[in-house]
Design a protein around this motif. Structure first.
Motif, short mmCIF file in Angstrom:
data_model
loop_
_atom_site.label_atom_id
_atom_site.label_comp_id
_atom_site.label_asym_id
_atom_site.label_seq_id
_atom_site.Cartn_x
_atom_site.Cartn_y
_atom_site.Cartn_z
N ARG A 16 0.84 -1.21 0.00
CA ARG A 16 0.00 0.00 0.00
C ARG A 16 0.87 1.25 0.00
O ARG A 16 0.57 2.23 -0.66
N ILE A 17 1.97 1.21 0.73
CA ILE A 17 2.92 2.33 0.75
C ILE A 17 3.45 2.56 -0.67
O ILE A 17 3.45 3.67 -1.18
N GLU A 18 3.86 1.46 -1.31
CA GLU A 18 4.41 1.56 -2.67
C GLU A 18 3.36 2.08 -3.64
O GLU A 18 3.66 2.89 -4.52
N HIS A 19 2.14 1.64 -3.47
CA HIS A 19 1.05 2.09 -4.34
C HIS A 19 0.83 3.60 -4.19
O HIS A 19 0.67 4.33 -5.18
N LEU A 20 0.84 4.09 -2.95
CA LEU A 20 0.62 5.53 -2.70
C LEU A 20 1.76 6.35 -3.31
O LEU A 20 1.53 7.39 -3.92
N LEU A 21 3.00 5.87 -3.15
CA LEU A 21 4.15 6.59 -3.72
C LEU A 21 4.05 6.62 -5.25
O LEU A 21 4.33 7.63 -5.88
N GLU A 22 3.60 5.51 -5.81
CA GLU A 22 3.47 5.42 -7.28
C GLU A 22 2.35 6.36 -7.79
O GLU A 22 2.52 7.06 -8.78
#
Ligand code: ASP
Length: 303
Positions: A17-23
């Protein structure tokens, strides 16, 4: 309470989820955002002073086409002592699609999340967490470095009272950075080392800065101190103020960060704050992109 439908802290936020938000934030940076939240209404419930965070949530919501309703202490029944939940029940009647909460008590957004059926975002709760700040800080670092993995990040100052420090040490250590925490003993309890094996503590500024890739300076949170944590401001400045001379111990290209509001001449000198290494202004811009990503994920992707 299903935390997947809220953003309450970095703790408990899954790495994908962290990676998704950064993306998502990266995509918003490249292409102008679609007005994908048109027709949605976001409630901004701020029980504590805020300039950057509140305005950046407001700008983020509007860029995505959503409407905002702002309730701040001093201009509402909050001042008359209405309880947090009473306020939330009253405002729920306004059919909002999401609530952003800042409160001086740790856990307040979690309490709200237990009593509403719309997404809740923690915009800073007491000394606990400030997840969107940590996400925007990670995003800022990633605009200058290919990865967070392997970086040494020094976080300097009032660690004890800082929700920014807590969220950042959780996030950056999760993404593979080594985090050095530094401050006076009274503002840096040894328990902080237990957060992660990638976190270390030092009371010596030079040691903290040595070879650091990122230097994150924190404000002294006077409003959360009921007693004196250091002898005098002059003493603090003498030992912990990040000046250009001291910064030489870090890597020559080290990024300098500060969540704001900055007290120039106390925790950071003006020349460091305004130096080419400083990404402090960029943090503010990135705050809008990250908050757009968070709002889009919570309010727009569930439909
Ligand atoms: N703006 C940040 C916060 O609300 C940092 C600070 O106030 O010092 O936690």
């Amino acid at each position: 309470m299903d935390t997947a439908h809220h953003l309450l802290g970095i703790e408990g936020l899954a790495t994908p989820r962290i990676e998704h938000l950064l993306e998502l934030a990266r995509q918003f940076q490249i292409a102008p955002p679609p007005r994908s939240l048109a027709g949605k209404r976001l409630l901004l419930l701020f029980y504590e002073a805020s300039t950057r965070t509140r305005t950046s949530f407001e700008v983020a919501a509007r860029r995505l086409g959503a409407e905002t309703v702002s309730v701040t202490a001093g201009a509402s029944s909050i001042e008359k002592g209405e309880s947090l939940l009473d306020t939330v029940y009253t405002l729920r009647a306004m059919a909002v699609d999401g609530i952003v909460v800042r409160h001086s008590s740790s856990g307040a957004p979690h309490l709200v999340a237990c009593h509403v059926d719309v997404p809740v975002v923690n915009a800073g709760d007491g000394m606990h967490e400030h997840p969107t700040q940590a996400l925007l800080d990670a995003f800022t670092i990633l605009r200058h470095r290919p990865s967070i993995e392997g970086l040494t990040v020094a976080i300097i100052g009032d660690i004890l009272h800082s929700r920014v420090a807590r969220s950042n040490l959780l996030l950056l250590s999760r993404l593979g950075a080594h985090v050095r925490l530094c401050g006076p003993r009274t503002l840096l309890p040894p328990e902080f080392a237990a957060f992660s094996d990638r976190v270390s503590l030092t009371y010596d500024l030079e040691e903290a800065l040595a070879g650091a890739d990122v230097v994150m300076v924190l404000r002294i949170q006077m409003e959360r101190m009921r007693e004196s944590f250091f002898p005098s401001e002059a003493e603090y400045v003498a030992r912990y103020s990040v000046t250009s001379e001291r910064l030489r111990a870090a890597r020559p290209d080290a990024l300098v960060m500060h969540p704001g509001p900055m007290i120039r001449g106390v925790e950071i000198s003006a020349d460091v704050a305004d130096s080419p290494q400083s990404v402090i202004r960029e943090q503010v811009e990135n705050g809008v992109l990250i908050r757009m990503a968070v709002l889009r994920e919570l309010l727009g992707e569930t439909a």
